[in-house]
Design a protein around this motif. Sequence first.
Motif, PDB file in Angstrom:
ATOM      1  N   LEU A  30      10.771   1.999   2.210  1.00  0.00           N
ATOM      2  CA  LEU A  30       9.787   3.043   1.948  1.00  0.00           C
ATOM      3  C   LEU A  30       9.604   3.309   0.457  1.00  0.00           C
TER       4      LEU A  30
ATOM      5  N   TRP B 206       5.834   2.318  -1.095  1.00  0.00           N
ATOM      6  CA  TRP B 206       5.033   3.471  -1.497  1.00  0.00           C
ATOM      7  C   TRP B 206       5.027   3.708  -3.003  1.00  0.00           C
TER       8      TRP B 206
ATOM      9  N   THR C 253       1.572   3.401  -4.953  1.00  0.00           N
ATOM     10  CA  THR C 253       0.650   4.528  -4.799  1.00  0.00           C
ATOM     11  C   THR C 253       1.011   5.661  -5.746  1.00  0.00           C
TER      12      THR C 253
ATOM     13  N   THR D 167       3.637   1.453   6.269  1.00  0.00           N
ATOM     14  CA  THR D 167       4.396   0.835   5.175  1.00  0.00           C
ATOM     15  C   THR D 167       3.430   0.141   4.213  1.00  0.00           C
TER      16      THR D 167
ATOM     17  N   GLY E 199       0.826   1.975   1.857  1.00  0.00           N
ATOM     18  CA  GLY E 199       1.621   2.256   0.666  1.00  0.00           C
ATOM     19  C   GLY E 199       1.244   1.456  -0.562  1.00  0.00           C
ATOM     20  N   GLU E 200       0.757   0.225  -0.383  1.00  0.00           N
ATOM     21  CA  GLU E 200       0.543  -0.659  -1.526  1.00  0.00           C
ATOM     22  C   GLU E 200      -0.887  -0.692  -2.042  1.00  0.00           C
TER      23      GLU E 200
END
Length: 271
Positions: free
Chosen positions: A54, A58, A61, A138, A142-143
């Motif tokens: 996680l 993340w 971001t 995920t 997140g990316e």
Amino acid sequence: MESSARRLPSGWSHSRVSAIIFVAACYAVTWLAWAGFHSVAATGKMWAFWAFLLVTVWSPTFIALAVAMLFDGLSGLVTLLQRLFRLPSSAWSWYIAAIVLPSSSVLVATLLARALHQGAPLIAMEALLPTMVIQLGTGALGEELGWRGFLLPLLQRGASPVTSALIMSVLWSLWHSPSFFFPGLPQVFISPFAFLAMVTAFGVFLSLIFNKTKGHILGTILAHFVLNTSLALGGAHFGNVLWWSLAGTFSLLACWSGFMLSQTSGPTAED
């Protein structure tokens, strides 16, 4: 107060400094997370595995939001968030392509792996929904705001869409490197070269989707989610045969994406 741009060294643009800080911070956080959690994860502690996952997925971001706020204040933050929350563009065919092309590429690679006697069962139906939730929460969410929503437009201010796509994609793929040394992650069992080639190729396709949807990362989120979920469905042994097949199919997709991007005279994504 003196602006950030005025304090930059001679020859250094606002975009270049923002991009360097973003990439350096992403790499630093990922390797620090690896150093902090891999030993504990090796003992079987699942909390360490999830903490590493996680924090890693993340971090782009939150780093992008921080850098945007640092250099451009509230207006930069709003501009970045608009790439996620604004309404979709009218280019519906590209949102469809974001779903169909990655899933088709995975299907072809899976069939190739099965033809080479590397078949495996599909996941159970009761595991499908939890798998989709995990994949969405995920990498897919997140990316994308960081790598596509933030870094790619910065690169495109100073380079062509094709060159920017290649730079971003290589940086993004290499950012995954700590995963090869972290217990419990699938990268431990596959060729790093096949994985990096496949992720780089997929990044070029994501650049195309980002540009063709006028800088709306919903399209790249969809593509990322579809890719991860398609891989999680099973059907082939999760090893080198599958991943070299994926590298091949996604390289073909990247070649087509690069050609499409080359037809663009300048960045089509909104800054």
